[in-house]
Design a protein around this motif. Sequence first.
Motif, short mmCIF file in Angstrom:
data_model
loop_
_atom_site.label_atom_id
_atom_site.label_comp_id
_atom_site.label_asym_id
_atom_site.label_seq_id
_atom_site.Cartn_x
_atom_site.Cartn_y
_atom_site.Cartn_z
N VAL A 47 0.83 -1.21 0.00
CA VAL A 47 0.00 0.00 0.00
C VAL A 47 0.86 1.25 0.00
O VAL A 47 0.63 2.19 -0.78
N SER A 48 1.86 1.28 0.88
CA SER A 48 2.72 2.47 0.95
C SER A 48 3.52 2.65 -0.34
O SER A 48 3.69 3.78 -0.85
N GLY A 49 4.01 1.55 -0.91
CA GLY A 49 4.78 1.63 -2.16
C GLY A 49 3.90 2.08 -3.33
O GLY A 49 4.31 2.91 -4.15
N THR A 50 2.72 1.51 -3.42
CA THR A 50 1.78 1.89 -4.49
C THR A 50 1.36 3.34 -4.34
O THR A 50 1.26 4.08 -5.33
N PHE A 51 1.11 3.76 -3.12
CA PHE A 51 0.72 5.15 -2.87
C PHE A 51 1.83 6.11 -3.29
O PHE A 51 1.58 7.13 -3.94
N GLN A 52 3.06 5.80 -2.92
CA GLN A 52 4.19 6.66 -3.31
C GLN A 52 4.32 6.79 -4.82
O GLN A 52 4.61 7.87 -5.34
N LYS A 53 4.04 5.71 -5.51
CA LYS A 53 4.16 5.72 -6.97
C LYS A 53 2.98 6.44 -7.63
O LYS A 53 3.18 7.25 -8.55
N GLU A 54 1.78 6.16 -7.18
CA GLU A 54 0.59 6.68 -7.85
C GLU A 54 0.28 8.13 -7.51
O GLU A 54 -0.37 8.82 -8.29
N ILE A 55 0.73 8.61 -6.35
CA ILE A 55 0.39 9.97 -5.94
C ILE A 55 1.00 11.01 -6.88
O ILE A 55 0.49 12.13 -7.00
N LYS A 56 2.08 10.64 -7.56
CA LYS A 56 2.71 11.58 -8.50
C LYS A 56 1.76 11.92 -9.64
O LYS A 56 1.73 13.07 -10.10
N ASP A 57 1.00 10.94 -10.10
CA ASP A 57 0.05 11.19 -11.18
C ASP A 57 -1.28 11.73 -10.66
O ASP A 57 -1.91 12.56 -11.30
N ILE A 58 -1.69 11.25 -9.47
CA ILE A 58 -2.98 11.68 -8.93
C ILE A 58 -2.97 13.15 -8.53
O ILE A 58 -3.88 13.91 -8.87
N MET A 59 -1.92 13.58 -7.82
CA MET A 59 -1.85 14.96 -7.32
C MET A 59 -0.83 15.81 -8.06
O MET A 59 -0.69 17.00 -7.79
N ASN A 60 -0.10 15.19 -9.00
CA ASN A 60 0.93 15.90 -9.74
C ASN A 60 1.98 16.51 -8.82
O ASN A 60 2.42 17.66 -8.98
N VAL A 61 2.35 15.74 -7.80
CA VAL A 61 3.39 16.18 -6.85
C VAL A 61 4.34 15.01 -6.59
O VAL A 61 3.99 13.85 -6.81
N ASP A 62 5.53 15.36 -6.12
CA ASP A 62 6.52 14.34 -5.76
C ASP A 62 7.05 14.68 -4.38
O ASP A 62 8.17 15.15 -4.22
N ASN A 63 6.20 14.46 -3.37
CA ASN A 63 6.59 14.84 -2.01
C ASN A 63 6.38 13.72 -0.99
O ASN A 63 6.21 13.97 0.19
N VAL A 64 6.38 12.48 -1.47
CA VAL A 64 6.16 11.35 -0.58
C VAL A 64 7.38 10.44 -0.56
O VAL A 64 7.88 10.04 -1.62
N SER A 65 7.85 10.14 0.64
CA SER A 65 8.98 9.22 0.82
C SER A 65 8.63 8.22 1.92
O SER A 65 7.93 8.56 2.88
N ILE A 66 9.12 7.01 1.76
CA ILE A 66 8.89 5.97 2.78
C ILE A 66 10.06 5.97 3.74
O ILE A 66 11.20 5.66 3.36
N LEU A 67 9.80 6.33 4.99
CA LEU A 67 10.86 6.38 6.01
C LEU A 67 11.19 4.99 6.54
O LEU A 67 12.35 4.67 6.77
N ALA A 68 10.17 4.19 6.77
CA ALA A 68 10.39 2.86 7.35
C ALA A 68 9.41 1.87 6.77
O ALA A 68 8.20 2.12 6.76
N LYS A 69 9.93 0.78 6.26
CA LYS A 69 9.08 -0.27 5.72
C LYS A 69 8.67 -1.24 6.84
O LYS A 69 9.31 -1.33 7.88
N ALA A 70 7.58 -1.94 6.59
CA ALA A 70 7.13 -2.95 7.54
C ALA A 70 8.04 -4.17 7.47
O ALA A 70 8.49 -4.55 6.39
#
Length: 229
Positions: free
Chosen positions: A136-159
């Motif tokens: 979910v976190s990986g897909t969100f980081q990838k898709e948010i660039k197209d959905i919101m036209n922004v690149d401001n999401v990074s994953i700090l810690a994976k499960a």
Amino acid sequence: MEETISIKDIFKTLKKRWKLIMLLTLIAALISGSISYFLLTPVYQSSTQILVNQKQSKNQLDSTQIQSNIDMINTYSVIIKSPAILEKVIDVLELSQSVDQLSQKITITSQENSQVFSLMVQDSNPLRAVEIANAVSGTFQKEIKDIMNVDNVSILAKAELKENPTPVKPNPLMNIAIAVVIGLMAGIGLAFLLEYMDNTIKDEKDIETILDLPLLGAIQKISKVHNKG
């Protein structure tokens, strides 16, 4: 005087019915423990941390941009549980559940004035909880660039899957403790109810109380004498 007698009566009733009280308390604890350990399905939790931070061209902090990133977390919390994200996760992991079912397993939490929010997933399978959280976190980081036209999401810690994962629920000890309190209260309540409904005369005091007359005399119980020989 009446209050003292009332308190004495309370302790007298508790002493008289203590076996019943303890029995109900024990039964409640056994039932709760049996349900918690043998009937309820254990649920495991896994989480990831996500940072919302617009990449800056200069090495300086923009307070306006930081506040904007913080405000965006509320929007991201909705997007991350939307079909646009979860349908892709279901396809990637080949899950048999629907978007709504998967969404119910996901919880988003964030601290006030923080650019970091946590994505927590609960599932009956600890490995699957880890996989879903990371997907979910990986897909969100990838898709948010197209959905919101922004690149401001990074994953700090994976499960990560712990060596000996511990379920977050049910909590057997807590359930048993609650059952003990409920059983104890029920036992005490039943003890006083039985005492209230018991209108049999047992001694001289009961006669004085019921008839509201002074007791003039009493016949003592005579034990039987057995003749030997």
